[in-house]
Enzyme design. Structure first.
Site, PDB file in Angstrom:
ATOM      1  N   ASP A 293       0.883  -1.166   0.000  1.00 56.99           N
ATOM      2  CA  ASP A 293       0.000   0.000   0.000  1.00 56.99           C
ATOM      3  C   ASP A 293       0.920   1.216   0.000  1.00 56.99           C
ATOM      4  OD1 ASP A 293      -1.641   2.173   0.617  1.00 56.99           O
ATOM      5  OD2 ASP A 293      -2.975   0.946   1.841  1.00 56.99           O
TER       6      ASP A 293
ATOM      7  N   SER B  83      -1.061  13.545 -15.189  1.00 57.40           N
ATOM      8  CA  SER B  83      -2.312  13.479 -15.953  1.00 57.40           C
ATOM      9  C   SER B  83      -2.520  14.807 -16.675  1.00 57.40           C
ATOM     10  CB  SER B  83      -3.471  13.225 -14.988  1.00 57.40           C
ATOM     11  OG  SER B  83      -4.695  13.617 -15.564  1.00 57.40           O
TER      12      SER B  83
ATOM     13  N   TYR C 154      -8.947  15.182  -7.673  1.00 53.70           N
ATOM     14  CA  TYR C 154      -8.052  14.334  -8.482  1.00 53.70           C
ATOM     15  C   TYR C 154      -7.078  15.226  -9.247  1.00 53.70           C
ATOM     16  CZ  TYR C 154      -6.413  11.142 -12.096  1.00 53.70           C
ATOM     17  OH  TYR C 154      -5.608  10.403 -12.931  1.00 53.70           O
TER      18      TYR C 154
ATOM     19  N   LYS D 259      -2.859  15.680  -9.105  1.00 52.42           N
ATOM     20  CA  LYS D 259      -1.938  15.543 -10.232  1.00 52.42           C
ATOM     21  C   LYS D 259      -1.104  16.827 -10.428  1.00 52.42           C
ATOM     22  CE  LYS D 259      -2.869  11.274 -11.022  1.00 52.42           C
ATOM     23  NZ  LYS D 259      -1.878  10.213 -10.845  1.00 52.42           N
TER      24      LYS D 259
END
Ligand SMILES: NC(=O)c1ccc[n+]([C@@H]2O[C@H](COP(=O)([O-])OP(=O)(O)OC[C@H]3O[C@@H](n4cnc5c(N)ncnc54)[C@H](O)[C@@H]3O)[C@@H](O)[C@H]2O)c1
Length: 263
Positions: free
Chosen positions: A60, A139, A152, A156
């Protein structure tokens, strides 16, 4: 001399899995790590079954100590570490207020702290390897903040900043640090994603399109080396978006993103 080796997080599925298979085909010793232990075990068996070498384990990326231990053990077994690929990531889409602080904290922990943990854990091994490289999965959502992907997108942007800063710090030690910038890719991550931008642009990329740029970033051309290329956009749409944001005035970039997001 030991063969080249690559340690990949989030390797059980999607981009990570395809990346592992591509490096295995090129003769690398592949370290496949994921919270999905069964998934990476199956992947390692597939690689070994086709004549390659692979080591797998549960990891993890939020656990800094476990990350350090996994890298250490992998480097002992593989005889060093040539490439680290910080690929593990999660995505929550929808309007910003739709989700809880806990949901967002989890995403920040995996997408941002996971990359920080990986870079810290691998530093000593990378420093000892000529031509060592770190690849961070960024991204196209780090070009301009994305409506319905707010947090999100923010994670990034963090990966982008981290990559740029560490690249400067580690270049004198011969460690290349690179970011890969895909737009939407057909994987489990985007299976149920229904944002305005997805409706406008569609999901056109495959995991193999991303792998192609990861390989290019690991074996840079002469011009990439001379120009110190750090960012690798994936696909025509991401190239256009990156170039547009670079050369357009701020109001135009906002207007384009508003329109793409149908807001
Ligand atoms: N799919 C896209 O459209 C897209 C676009 C741009 C960037 N990316 C980035 O590419 C990377 C890979 O995405 P994907 O599309 O292959 O996703 P995916 O959902 O197909 O695979 C992600 C993998 O990460 C693993 N993972 C999740 N949490 C983890 C943790 N805490 N520790 C270790 N492993 C963990 C999952 O088990 C899974 O195997 C991510 O960083 C993602 O943000 C994806």
């Amino acid at each position: 001399m030991s063969p080249a080796s690559v340690f990949i997080t989030g390797a059980a599925a999607g981009i990570g899995r395809q990346t592992a298979l591509a490096f295995a085909r090129r003769g690398y010793i592949v370290g496949a790590y994921d919270v999905d232990e069964t998934g990476v075990q199956a992947l390692a068996e597939e690689i070994v079954g086709s004549g390659g070498r692979a080591i797998s384990g549960r990891l993890d990326v939020r656990d800094a100590d476990a990350f350090a231990e996994a890298i250490k053990q992998f480097a002992v077994e593989a005889g060093g570490l040539t490439i680290l690929i910080n690929n593990a990531g999660v995505l929550i889409g929808g309007s910003f207020v739709e989700h809880t602080a806990a949901d967002y904290q989890r995403m920040v922990d995996i997408n941002v702290s996971g990359v920080i943990n990986g870079c810290l854990a691998a530093y000593d091994e990378l420093r000892a390897t000529p031509g060592a490289t770190v690849i961070n999965l960024c991204s196209a959502s780090a070009i301009y903040g994305q409506a319905e992907l707010a947090v999100y997108s923010a994670t990034k942007f963090a990966v982008r900043g981290l990559t740029e800063a560490i690249e400067l710090e580690w270049a004198p030690q011969g460690i290349r640090v690179r970011a890969i910038w895909p737009l939407f890719v057909r994987t489990a991550m985007t299976r149920d994603l229904a944002t305005g931008t997805v409706s406008t642009l569609g999901i056109r990329l495959t995991a193999d399109d991303v792998v192609e740029q990861i390989l290019a970033a690991c074996t840079p051309s002469t011009s990439d080396r001379l120009l110190h290329r750090v960012h690798y956009a994936v696909g025509r749409q991401a190239h256009l978006a990156a170039a547009g944001a670079r050369f357009s005035p701020a109001w135009l970039t906002r207007a384009v993103n508003k329109r793409l997001a149908r807001h």
